[in-house]
Design a protein around this motif. Structure first.
Motif, PDB file in Angstrom:
ATOM      1  N   ILE B  72     -62.016  35.594 -37.338  1.00  0.00           N
ATOM      2  CA  ILE B  72     -62.102  34.432 -39.133  1.00  0.00           C
ATOM      3  C   ILE B  72     -61.593  35.423 -40.213  1.00  0.00           C
ATOM      4  N   PHE B  73     -61.541  36.514 -40.198  1.00  0.00           N
ATOM      5  CA  PHE B  73     -61.345  37.242 -40.859  1.00  0.00           C
ATOM      6  C   PHE B  73     -59.481  36.737 -41.544  1.00  0.00           C
ATOM      7  N   GLY B  74     -59.275  37.143 -40.546  1.00  0.00           N
ATOM      8  CA  GLY B  74     -57.203  36.993 -40.513  1.00  0.00           C
ATOM      9  C   GLY B  74     -57.253  35.267 -40.876  1.00  0.00           C
ATOM     10  N   ILE B  75     -57.902  34.566 -40.388  1.00  0.00           N
ATOM     11  CA  ILE B  75     -57.300  33.580 -39.922  1.00  0.00           C
ATOM     12  C   ILE B  75     -57.197  32.655 -41.710  1.00  0.00           C
ATOM     13  N   LEU B  76     -58.616  32.559 -42.415  1.00  0.00           N
ATOM     14  CA  LEU B  76     -59.132  32.586 -43.353  1.00  0.00           C
ATOM     15  C   LEU B  76     -58.419  33.123 -44.366  1.00  0.00           C
ATOM     16  N   TYR B  77     -58.287  34.407 -44.590  1.00  0.00           N
ATOM     17  CA  TYR B  77     -57.774  34.867 -45.708  1.00  0.00           C
ATOM     18  C   TYR B  77     -56.100  34.861 -45.784  1.00  0.00           C
ATOM     19  N   ILE B  78     -55.296  34.899 -44.082  1.00  0.00           N
ATOM     20  CA  ILE B  78     -54.414  34.474 -44.315  1.00  0.00           C
ATOM     21  C   ILE B  78     -53.808  32.679 -44.983  1.00  0.00           C
ATOM     22  N   GLY B  79     -55.324  31.955 -44.566  1.00  0.00           N
ATOM     23  CA  GLY B  79     -54.728  30.302 -44.578  1.00  0.00           C
ATOM     24  C   GLY B  79     -55.239  30.082 -46.239  1.00  0.00           C
ATOM     25  N   ILE B  80     -56.538  30.764 -46.689  1.00  0.00           N
ATOM     26  CA  ILE B  80     -56.783  30.644 -48.102  1.00  0.00           C
ATOM     27  C   ILE B  80     -55.962  31.413 -49.207  1.00  0.00           C
ATOM     28  N   SER B  81     -55.416  32.483 -48.552  1.00  0.00           N
ATOM     29  CA  SER B  81     -54.364  33.102 -49.424  1.00  0.00           C
ATOM     30  C   SER B  81     -53.030  32.012 -50.475  1.00  0.00           C
ATOM     31  N   SER B  82     -52.458  31.808 -48.506  1.00  0.00           N
ATOM     32  CA  SER B  82     -51.292  31.107 -49.389  1.00  0.00           C
ATOM     33  C   SER B  82     -51.854  29.789 -50.320  1.00  0.00           C
ATOM     34  N   ALA B  83     -52.839  28.893 -49.419  1.00  0.00           N
ATOM     35  CA  ALA B  83     -53.338  27.601 -49.740  1.00  0.00           C
ATOM     36  C   ALA B  83     -53.186  27.641 -52.077  1.00  0.00           C
ATOM     37  N   ILE B  84     -53.820  29.743 -51.744  1.00  0.00           N
ATOM     38  CA  ILE B  84     -53.967  29.076 -53.175  1.00  0.00           C
ATOM     39  C   ILE B  84     -52.582  30.253 -54.157  1.00  0.00           C
ATOM     40  N   GLY B  85     -52.202  30.469 -53.642  1.00  0.00           N
ATOM     41  CA  GLY B  85     -50.895  31.269 -54.026  1.00  0.00           C
ATOM     42  C   GLY B  85     -49.730  30.415 -54.036  1.00  0.00           C
ATOM     43  N   LEU B  86     -50.455  28.967 -53.290  1.00  0.00           N
ATOM     44  CA  LEU B  86     -48.966  27.622 -53.000  1.00  0.00           C
ATOM     45  C   LEU B  86     -49.235  27.281 -54.374  1.00  0.00           C
ATOM     46  N   LEU B  87     -50.622  26.789 -54.611  1.00  0.00           N
ATOM     47  CA  LEU B  87     -50.902  25.702 -55.842  1.00  0.00           C
ATOM     48  C   LEU B  87     -50.548  26.554 -56.745  1.00  0.00           C
ATOM     49  N   LEU B  88     -51.522  27.465 -57.047  1.00  0.00           N
ATOM     50  CA  LEU B  88     -51.116  28.448 -58.219  1.00  0.00           C
ATOM     51  C   LEU B  88     -49.474  28.395 -58.651  1.00  0.00           C
ATOM     52  N   ALA B  89     -48.479  28.645 -57.951  1.00  0.00           N
ATOM     53  CA  ALA B  89     -47.244  28.901 -58.044  1.00  0.00           C
ATOM     54  C   ALA B  89     -46.443  27.772 -58.479  1.00  0.00           C
ATOM     55  N   ILE B  90     -47.614  26.288 -57.907  1.00  0.00           N
ATOM     56  CA  ILE B  90     -46.676  25.190 -58.341  1.00  0.00           C
ATOM     57  C   ILE B  90     -46.715  25.143 -59.931  1.00  0.00           C
ATOM     58  N   LEU B  91     -48.305  25.202 -60.109  1.00  0.00           N
ATOM     59  CA  LEU B  91     -48.650  24.878 -61.362  1.00  0.00           C
ATOM     60  C   LEU B  91     -47.782  25.521 -62.214  1.00  0.00           C
ATOM     61  N   LEU B  92     -47.686  26.164 -62.410  1.00  0.00           N
ATOM     62  CA  LEU B  92     -47.362  27.869 -62.902  1.00  0.00           C
ATOM     63  C   LEU B  92     -45.421  27.846 -63.489  1.00  0.00           C
ATOM     64  N   ASP B  93     -44.766  26.706 -61.945  1.00  0.00           N
ATOM     65  CA  ASP B  93     -43.683  26.527 -61.596  1.00  0.00           C
ATOM     66  C   ASP B  93     -43.534  25.076 -62.968  1.00  0.00           C
ATOM     67  N   VAL B 158     -66.055  38.947 -47.447  1.00  0.00           N
ATOM     68  CA  VAL B 158     -65.591  39.801 -47.295  1.00  0.00           C
ATOM     69  C   VAL B 158     -63.973  39.296 -47.384  1.00  0.00           C
ATOM     70  N   VAL B 159     -63.620  37.763 -47.038  1.00  0.00           N
ATOM     71  CA  VAL B 159     -63.250  36.789 -47.118  1.00  0.00           C
ATOM     72  C   VAL B 159     -63.015  37.073 -48.634  1.00  0.00           C
ATOM     73  N   ILE B 160     -63.723  36.879 -49.275  1.00  0.00           N
ATOM     74  CA  ILE B 160     -63.456  35.851 -50.330  1.00  0.00           C
ATOM     75  C   ILE B 160     -63.184  37.258 -51.676  1.00  0.00           C
ATOM     76  N   ALA B 161     -62.946  38.447 -51.110  1.00  0.00           N
ATOM     77  CA  ALA B 161     -62.946  39.705 -52.242  1.00  0.00           C
ATOM     78  C   ALA B 161     -61.964  39.661 -51.466  1.00  0.00           C
ATOM     79  N   ALA B 162     -61.107  39.746 -50.470  1.00  0.00           N
ATOM     80  CA  ALA B 162     -59.873  39.730 -49.827  1.00  0.00           C
ATOM     81  C   ALA B 162     -58.677  38.633 -50.412  1.00  0.00           C
TER      82      ALA B 162
END
Lengths: 417, 291
Positions: B72-93, B158-162
């Motif tokens: 649960i933790f791995g899938i959500l953590y990797i998925g959500i972090s990547s999605a948010i990270g990509l979105l932020l990067a594109i917005l900052l770009d 735990v996912v939220i914090a990570a």
């Protein structure tokens, strides 16, 4: 043989006395986790005593986790071939280390000072391995206490409960008065502390069969199902925000009157005393309803490790003797909230709860109703203890119903053996 | 003479660290593997028991909880972090003003240790003192958020914090990737009439495949070794509801005196990490060969 060892000690004591102050009689390196204010002050009594005998005290405190961190540090030290002289230790850890052949033999000090006659048998099960003394017990904590806020109790009828039904009546009354009836912290060992007391309230024989002998019929039987039912009943008196709360915060809830009572070992008394509460006036201490006359205990002991240097061996024995001296036992335990490991220490310096604790201990010892506490590692080895923790805490948090929990307990214990 | 010396110098300088790594990393991995086949309890022992510890491990409910939680933790953590990270990067770009000021703000959580993150979020999520209590004080009495105290939902806290901690770091990685995309290609696409969204979807993101891989490997190993965050945030509770393989390994090896079972769980974790790293290294090597 006996005379010879007495002679040896007398001679070494005399030599030390002569040398007094000039040369040190070696040193003791002590690994412990007594770092909080009161505990450290209590240890100073021992340090000063040893200093007066010329023994230098090398402190090696490893705080945290009820000694878990210290035990991990110890493992590293021993594996590296550099064991400390003396280590604060609990229950089965002592046996495990003794089984590894790592502990020193204290028989000569013990016989010359007559430890056998004054230490309860249930403690000797841990202080002695294979008939030889390997550790000096410092204290006896008993774990089947209930600490009740006096005002809350008065508002709930004023009579301290003596059996399960009365306990439920008081808890219901406290709930009706709008406070949290039971202050509790949701940590596995705290859940297990209550579990211990509930099992004990089902009778001494049942406690012994299930928690010490690990009899499968007792672990999975109807009585155990009833124990889990009662645990679920007690859970219903705990507030929803209990998960992860430390025990001393739960004590504070009782002290503030936010909560009615706490089921916890006698170390909780220290919290009440530090808040300037007076036993009998501000708070009431009783045994868990249905367990008066029986005691579940845990006991801090100083296990002595094998050392090769004869100077260090001498210092080690001096320390063992100092730990067992009635003066230290009284001074330390008054501060710590526990009771002395010797049954012949005068109770003048103790408060009412301490006096009651000493009397209960002596009574339980005489009647054979003094048992090691499962929750505190004095009934079964660590692996089985933790397997039980898993089941008790999962049930307390609603993962199993009572029947499943009892069946799961049998399976978990069998797997951990 | 000097030639020879220059030839040997790098090897001599590297040799000590090479042997240290060989012994203290790979040597001890082998040792752990050996211990996992013995009946070690409190201290290492050398009585061979074969795969008994592994059989026991997979019979334990506790281990199943840990594995399920890791999934649960791995899938959500990797998925959500990547999605948010990509979105932020594109917005900052988007050539925005004050990018140099905003970027570090997102990146800074990564500078904290997981212990700090865990403790801060523990207080923030605690219904008694945190968000729920604050909302109640502000008058929103029906507000309810007690996931951290609920065994079915605690793993999501735990996912939220990570995610909070790592998204900024992923953003930085993606941003570097975005800046690395050749401007000529983008201009060519614009001339062909592609819209901004289409350019990102069809051209830029596919070109960033190596960045995705790197982000995945970094996040995946962080997920598998996650220990401090759980210890600080929930202590593995309520009950045992948020145990992860790393906390399981520590407790069995060091506090439960079942070193054999602990060692076998460590080996399983190693296998999990290998199954992520090996395909990655393989694909990198293959790509390198083509060049």
């Amino acid at each position: 043989m006996f005379m010879k060892s007495v002679l040896r000690i007398t001679v070494s004591a005399a030599v030390l006395a002569l040398g007094g102050g000039m040369a040190s009689a070696g040193n003791v390196e002590v690994l412990h986790w007594w770092t909080s204010g009161g505990e450290a002050a209590a240890l100073n009594v021992l340090k000063d005593d040893l200093a007066s005998k010329g023994v230098e005290w090398q402190d090696m405190p490893v705080a945290g986790g009820g000694g878990e961190a210290a035990m991990t540090a110890l493992r590293a030290r021993v594996t590296a071939g550099n064991a400390p002289t003396a280590v604060q230790m609990l229950g089965f850890d002592i046996r495990d280390w003794a089984a590894e052949g790592a502990l020193a033999n204290l028989d000569d000090v013990a016989t010359s000072e007559g430890w056998d006659a004054v230490v309860p048998d249930a403690l000797k099960a841990f202080s002695k391995y294979d008939g030889h003394w390997v550790a000096a017990p410092v204290n006896v904590h008993s774990t089947n206490w209930v600490w009740i806020n006096k005002k809350a109790l008065d508002a709930a009828g004023g009579k301290a409960p003596t059996n399960w039904d009365e306990l439920i009546a008081v808890l219901d009354a406290m709930k009706a008065n709008g406070i949290t009836p039971l202050a509790h912290g949701g940590q596995a060992w705290q859940d297990a502390t209550i579990f211990d007391a509930v099992v004990l309230s089902m009778g001494n024989d049942f406690y012994k069969a299930s928690m010490i002998d690990l009899d499968e019929n007792a672990l999975g039987g109807d009585t155990m199902v009833e124990v889990f039912n009662r645990m679920a009943k007690l859970r219903s008196y705990v507030d929803d925000n209990f998960s992860g709360r430390d025990w001393n915060l739960a004590s504070a809830m009782v002290i503030n009157g936010e909560a009615g009572m706490q089921m916890m070992g006698d170390w909780a008394k220290g919290e009440f005393l530090r808040a300037d509460q007076v036993p009998g006036k501000d708070f009431v201490c009783i045994r868990f309803p249905g367990t008066q006359g029986s005691v579940t205990f845990n006991s801090d002991q100083f296990a002595m490790f094998k050392v090769n240097d004869p100077e260090a061996q001498k210092a080690q024995k001096l320390m063992a003797s100092a730990v067992m001296s009635p003066v230290f036992q009284s001074a330390f335990n008054v501060v710590k909230g526990s009771v002395p490991a010797r049954t012949d220490v005068p109770n003048d310096a103790f408060d009412d709860c301490g006096k009651k604790g000493m009397a209960d201990l002596a009574e339980a010892n005489a009647n054979g109703s003094l048992f090691g506490s499962m929750a505190h590692g004095h009934a079964v080895p660590a692996s089985i203890k933790n397997a039980m923790y898993d089941v008790v805490t999962a049930h307390f948090n609603g993962e199993y119903d009572a029947k499943e929990a009892a069946a799961e307990l049998v399976a978990a214990v069998a797997d951990a053996k | 003479m000097i030639d020879r010396f220059q030839n040997w110098l790098p090897r001599m300088v590297l040799a000590p660290s090479f042997f240290l790594v060989l012994i203290f990393v790979y040597g001890f991995i082998l040792y752990t593997g050996y211990l996992s086949m013995t009946d070690s309890k409190m201290l290492p022992s050398y009585n061979w028991v074969g795969f008994a510890n592994y059989e026991k491990l997979f019979r334990l409910r506790h281990w199943n909880t840990a594995i399920t939680n890791l999934a649960i933790f791995g899938i959500l953590y990797i998925g959500i972090s990547s999605a948010i990270g990509l979105l932020l990067a594109i917005l900052l770009d988007q050539k925005i003003r004050a990018e140099g000021f905003i970027r570090p703000i997102y990146l800074y959580p990564m500078a904290l240790s997981f212990i700090v993150t865990g403790t801060a979020w523990k207080w923030f999520l605690d219904p008694g003192i945190g968000l729920e209590n604050t909302m109640h004080q502000w008058g929103w009495a029906s507000f309810h958020f007690n996931w951290i105290k609920d065994r079915n939902y605690a793993i999501y806290t735990v996912v939220i914090a990570a995610v909070w901690q790592s998204s900024g770091f992923v953003m930085a990685m993606f941003l570097a990737g975005l800046r690395g995309v050749d401007n000529e290609i983008i201009k060519a696409a614009q001339i062909d009439g592609a819209t901004g969204f289409r350019i990102y979807r069809k051209i830029i993101i596919p070109m960033m495949r190596p960045v995705f891989l790197s982000a995945f490997v970094v996040l995946a190993h962080l997920a598998i070794k996650a220990y401090d965050l759980v210890v600080a945030l929930t202590g593995g509770g309520p009950g045992r509801a948020t145990e992860l393989p790393a906390t399981f390994m520590y407790s069995y090896t060091f506090t439960r005196n079942q070193m054999g079972v602990g060692a076998s769980s460590a080996i399983i974790m190693l296998i999990m990490i290998f199954s992520i790293i090996v395909p990655y290294v393989y694909s990198e090597l293959r790509a390198g060969g083509k060049r």
